[in-house]
Design an enzyme around this catalytic site. Structure first.
Site, PDB file in Angstrom:
ATOM      1  N   GLY A 234       0.745  -1.004  -0.286  1.00  0.00           N
ATOM      2  CA  GLY A 234      -0.097  -0.558   0.264  1.00  0.00           C
ATOM      3  C   GLY A 234       0.709   1.020   0.197  1.00  0.00           C
ATOM      4  O   GLY A 234       0.419   2.317   0.154  1.00  0.00           O
TER       5      GLY A 234
ATOM      6  N   LYS B 251      -0.720   2.576  -4.757  1.00  0.00           N
ATOM      7  CA  LYS B 251      -0.480   3.295  -4.967  1.00  0.00           C
ATOM      8  C   LYS B 251       0.120   4.482  -6.153  1.00  0.00           C
ATOM      9  O   LYS B 251      -0.928   4.521  -6.332  1.00  0.00           O
ATOM     10  CB  LYS B 251      -0.078   4.319  -3.743  1.00  0.00           C
ATOM     11  CG  LYS B 251      -0.684   4.852  -2.386  1.00  0.00           C
ATOM     12  CD  LYS B 251      -1.887   5.556  -2.455  1.00  0.00           C
ATOM     13  CE  LYS B 251      -2.271   5.513  -0.776  1.00  0.00           C
ATOM     14  NZ  LYS B 251      -2.457   4.268  -0.157  1.00  0.00           N
TER      15      LYS B 251
ATOM     16  N   ASP C 174      -7.804   6.804   1.870  1.00  0.00           N
ATOM     17  CA  ASP C 174      -6.540   7.525   2.534  1.00  0.00           C
ATOM     18  C   ASP C 174      -6.430   8.496   1.697  1.00  0.00           C
ATOM     19  O   ASP C 174      -6.361   8.361   0.216  1.00  0.00           O
ATOM     20  CB  ASP C 174      -5.808   6.700   3.198  1.00  0.00           C
ATOM     21  CG  ASP C 174      -5.430   5.611   1.435  1.00  0.00           C
ATOM     22  OD1 ASP C 174      -5.694   4.885   1.114  1.00  0.00           O
ATOM     23  OD2 ASP C 174      -3.942   5.009   1.228  1.00  0.00           O
ATOM     24  N   ASP C 175      -5.731   9.325   2.448  1.00  0.00           N
ATOM     25  CA  ASP C 175      -5.023  10.513   1.515  1.00  0.00           C
ATOM     26  C   ASP C 175      -5.378  11.202   0.391  1.00  0.00           C
ATOM     27  O   ASP C 175      -5.641  11.238  -1.179  1.00  0.00           O
ATOM     28  CB  ASP C 175      -3.696   9.865   0.717  1.00  0.00           C
ATOM     29  CG  ASP C 175      -2.716   9.428   2.029  1.00  0.00           C
ATOM     30  OD1 ASP C 175      -3.052   9.209   3.859  1.00  0.00           O
ATOM     31  OD2 ASP C 175      -1.771   8.561   2.093  1.00  0.00           O
TER      32      ASP C 175
ATOM     33  N   TYR D  86      -8.070   7.438   9.082  1.00  0.00           N
ATOM     34  CA  TYR D  86      -7.844   6.375   9.621  1.00  0.00           C
ATOM     35  C   TYR D  86      -6.671   5.796  10.690  1.00  0.00           C
ATOM     36  O   TYR D  86      -6.185   5.252  11.520  1.00  0.00           O
ATOM     37  CB  TYR D  86      -6.942   5.612   8.120  1.00  0.00           C
ATOM     38  CG  TYR D  86      -5.642   6.587   7.413  1.00  0.00           C
ATOM     39  CD1 TYR D  86      -4.369   6.163   8.094  1.00  0.00           C
ATOM     40  CD2 TYR D  86      -6.332   7.312   6.783  1.00  0.00           C
ATOM     41  CE1 TYR D  86      -3.621   6.840   7.323  1.00  0.00           C
ATOM     42  CE2 TYR D  86      -5.335   8.121   5.742  1.00  0.00           C
ATOM     43  CZ  TYR D  86      -4.087   7.723   6.206  1.00  0.00           C
ATOM     44  OH  TYR D  86      -2.674   8.812   6.010  1.00  0.00           O
TER      45      TYR D  86
ATOM     46  N   ASP E 122      -0.298  -1.218   9.190  1.00  0.00           N
ATOM     47  CA  ASP E 122       0.108  -0.934  10.284  1.00  0.00           C
ATOM     48  C   ASP E 122       1.649  -0.240   8.931  1.00  0.00           C
ATOM     49  O   ASP E 122       1.575  -1.040   8.312  1.00  0.00           O
ATOM     50  CB  ASP E 122       1.761  -2.141  10.948  1.00  0.00           C
ATOM     51  CG  ASP E 122       1.903  -1.306  12.061  1.00  0.00           C
ATOM     52  OD1 ASP E 122       2.280  -0.351  11.605  1.00  0.00           O
ATOM     53  OD2 ASP E 122       1.764  -2.340  13.231  1.00  0.00           O
ATOM     54  N   ASN E 123       1.879   1.187   9.389  1.00  0.00           N
ATOM     55  CA  ASN E 123       3.045   1.510   8.571  1.00  0.00           C
ATOM     56  C   ASN E 123       4.637   1.434   9.338  1.00  0.00           C
ATOM     57  O   ASN E 123       5.657   2.125   9.037  1.00  0.00           O
ATOM     58  CB  ASN E 123       2.977   2.791   8.473  1.00  0.00           C
ATOM     59  CG  ASN E 123       1.552   2.874   7.365  1.00  0.00           C
ATOM     60  OD1 ASN E 123       1.436   2.483   6.820  1.00  0.00           O
ATOM     61  ND2 ASN E 123       0.598   3.808   7.619  1.00  0.00           N
TER      62      ASN E 123
ATOM     63  N   ASP F  37       8.117   4.841   2.503  1.00  0.00           N
ATOM     64  CA  ASP F  37       8.571   5.578   1.608  1.00  0.00           C
ATOM     65  C   ASP F  37       8.778   6.721   1.623  1.00  0.00           C
ATOM     66  O   ASP F  37       8.110   7.521   0.393  1.00  0.00           O
ATOM     67  CB  ASP F  37       7.667   5.479   0.316  1.00  0.00           C
ATOM     68  CG  ASP F  37       5.706   5.257   2.034  1.00  0.00           C
ATOM     69  OD1 ASP F  37       5.886   5.448   3.058  1.00  0.00           O
ATOM     70  OD2 ASP F  37       4.432   4.890   1.004  1.00  0.00           O
TER      71      ASP F  37
ATOM     72  N   ASN G 121       2.121  -2.507   5.807  1.00  0.00           N
ATOM     73  CA  ASN G 121       2.149  -2.008   4.668  1.00  0.00           C
ATOM     74  C   ASN G 121       4.534  -1.473   4.741  1.00  0.00           C
ATOM     75  O   ASN G 121       4.246  -0.848   5.552  1.00  0.00           O
ATOM     76  CB  ASN G 121       2.021  -0.984   4.258  1.00  0.00           C
ATOM     77  CG  ASN G 121       2.203   0.003   3.651  1.00  0.00           C
ATOM     78  OD1 ASN G 121       2.174  -0.939   2.641  1.00  0.00           O
ATOM     79  ND2 ASN G 121       1.751   1.717   3.500  1.00  0.00           N
TER      80      ASN G 121
END
Ligand code: GDL
Length: 549
Positions: A10, A41, A117-118, A162, A222-223, A228, A256
């Site tokens: 993601g 993305k 998201d975003d 989120y 989970d980031n 990125d 992620n």
């Protein structure tokens, strides 16, 4: 499927290749993970051009990929992100979305996700007329698609808010989340990244709070291992600061991770160990201790083996079977004579190298133990530079402090040398796929460490004339980071956090007259200032007069 565990692709940037994804499924199956959320993305047809159907070639590739996930018992969840430009109130848009998802259904996919998201939270005038809020519009559309697909078993929704920091005024009182909780069909699961986009800790209490509001247990996106947002970092530390007790309170945990596929061995392996720490044994739940350092050790030991695999994904040098003939090379049987140069032999990579590598590229909010030690030592060496006779006539010269400084400088140098050796051994590994994914990062750390090492030598007056020339007129790797690097260096203490923590917060100072006992502290400050201004080269004269004044 009770608990979704696995990976969300993601992140922003180059999506993984089909072959990498197949390798991911093999690993997930081996390590007991069960889900993969397809949400790159920068796959145009996932987000920016979500309306476009896949071409026959792309369709074939996706179909094979989904089949491969099935073979490995990994649930393939196809996500679509229409939020950049969808008009919720236009029926044509809904029809387009259905057609697109039906196409993917035709590839064999049975689990789906709709992500918001975003995106800009502003609605267009037509939607403002039709819906009371953005949340209502998104929920309406998601419910509609869910019904259209005859209620798939796995169907996920990623809200625009989120994580906790996105909720106004708070999670408990967020009108957006309250609408999601009220109106989204209860069988649809909700993705959540925790207190922040990249959450340091995800506590049981924080999950209980959001569960109340959205009226279902969330699936964590989970980031913790995502990279990125910073081209100088990769996350090779263990999955941590998510208590195992979370598992029964969640619907799933998807990581992620790093954009570079091969850098995710630790991220995914340690997540798998975490998931295995909690299991249902009949009526009893079994909770094993999850110790991040142990999970890391286990992952690194297995990763080490991968480094000696010859070219697993078929790039780089040609793959050769044992029975295939070795092509004739002019130097294949070259044996150097007694007076010739010895042939280059590569030292094998060690587990210690990988531990060091992981320490240097650990987690978003934490460096590994050796990295921390190196930073602390450099800080100490810099702060105690007056102990090495930096100030002419200083009484510290050749005293115990001087000896300690030199001993610690030597230790620091050895740690730097270990990084250089690690780099050398890494650059010789057989598995070029891993190496190429690592390359920019290990080059960067090698340069960083080399600069720190040279700086310490300068303070210790161990630089030669040519070293000094390099410092005075550096190559471009002596001032890295381009314009972004320049910006960072210009900000107070070189960073965002410090800008807000130091500059804008009121501070109280006590002002009192100077006394004799302040002398050494004042001289030290003046040295540090001069040192910084001259980028580390000893400006003894200036420092002296400034300090004395
Ligand atoms: C995000 C993005 C994600 C990105 C990550 C880290 C979510 C839900 N969305 O906000 O695509 O990779 O940050 O930069 O996390």
């Amino acid at each position: 499927m009770s608990f979704l565990s696995g990976v969300v692709e993601g992140f922003y940037g180059r999506p993984w290749t089909m072959e990498q994804r197949r390798e991911l499924f093999r690993r997930e199956q081996k390590w007991g993970l069960n889900a993969y959320l397809y949400a790159p993305k920068d796959d145009h047809k996932h987000r920016m051009y979500w309306r476009d159907l896949y071409t026959p070639q792309e369709a074939g590739e996706l179909q094979n990929l989904i089949a491969s996930a099935n073979e490995h018992h990994v649930e393939f969840i196809y996500a679509i992100s229409p939020g950049l430009d969808i008009t919720f109130s236009n029926p044509k848009e809904m029809a387009t979305l259905k057609r697109k998802i039906e196409q993917v259904w035709g590839f064999g996919c049975r689990s789906f996700a709709v992500l918001f998201d975003d995106i800009e939270p502003e609605m267009c005038p037509a939607d403002k007329d039709a819906f009371s809020s953005l949340a209502s519009a998104q929920v309406h559309m998601t419910n509609e698609l869910y019904k259209h697909l005859r209620k798939p078993k796995i169907f996920l929704f990623c809200p625009t808010d989120y994580c906790e920091t996105f909720c106004t005024p708070s999670v408990a009182q967020s009108p957006y989340l309250l609408t999601v909780g009220e109106k989204l069909y209860p069988e649809i699961d909700v993705l959540w990244t925790g207190p922040k986009v990249v959450s340091k800790v995800i506590s049981v209490e924080s999950i209980e709070e959001v569960t109340q509001v959205i009226k279902r247990a969330p699936v964590i996106w989970d980031n913790i291992h995502a990279n990125d947002y910073d081209p100088q970092r990769m996350m090779l530390g263990p999955f941590k600061d998510r208590p195992v007790e979370l598992i029964p309170k969640l619907r799933g945990m998807l990581t992620n991770p790093n954009c570079e596929f091969e850098l995710n061995f630790v991220a995914i392996h340690t997540l798998a160990t975490w998931c295995q720490s909690y299991s249902h044994g009949g009526n009893n739940r079994i909770v094993k201790d999850y110790i991040p350092q142990e999970a890391l050790q286990l992952a690194l030991s297995e990763w080490l083996v991968e480094f000696s695999v010859q070219d697993p994904l078929g790039g780089g040098q040609p793959k050769r079977g044992a029975d295939e003939e070795v092509p004739m090379q002019t130097d294949a049987c070259y044996v150097p004579g007694p007076r010739d140069k010895l042939l280059f032999t590569a030292e094998p990579l060690t587990l210690d190298d990988l531990i060091l590598l992981s320490d240097l590229f650990y987690l978003p909010y934490e460096h590994g133990p050796t990295a921390l030690k190196m930073l602390q030592e450099l800080h100490w060496l810099k702060s105690n530079s007056n102990s090495v006779g930096f100030v002419p006539g200083s009484s510290d010269r050749n005293t115990g402090k001087d000896t300690e400084w030199r001993a610690r400088a030597e230790e620091f140098d050895k740690m730097c040398e270990a990084v250089v050796q690690m780099f050398n051994r890494l650059s010789n590994v057989s598995n070029r796929q891993i190496l190429y994914d690592l390359y920019n990062f290990i080059c960067d750390i090698k340069s960083g460490v080399t600069m720190a090492r040279d700086f310490v030598k300068t303070i210790g007056r161990q630089t030669t004339l040519s070293d000094q020339q390099k410092i005075d007129d550096p190559e471009p790797w002596g001032f890295r980071g381009g314009v972004s690097g320049e910006f960072q260096r210009m900000l107070p203490n070189h960073g965002y956090k410090d800008v807000f923590h130091h500059s804008f917060r009121p501070k109280a100072y006590i002002i009192r007259p100077y006394t004799q006992s302040d002398q050494s502290a004042v001289q030290q400050i003046s040295q540090e200032v001069m040192c910084e201004e001259t980028h580390g080269s000893p400006a003894t004269k200036g420092a002296m007069s400034l300090g004395d004044r």
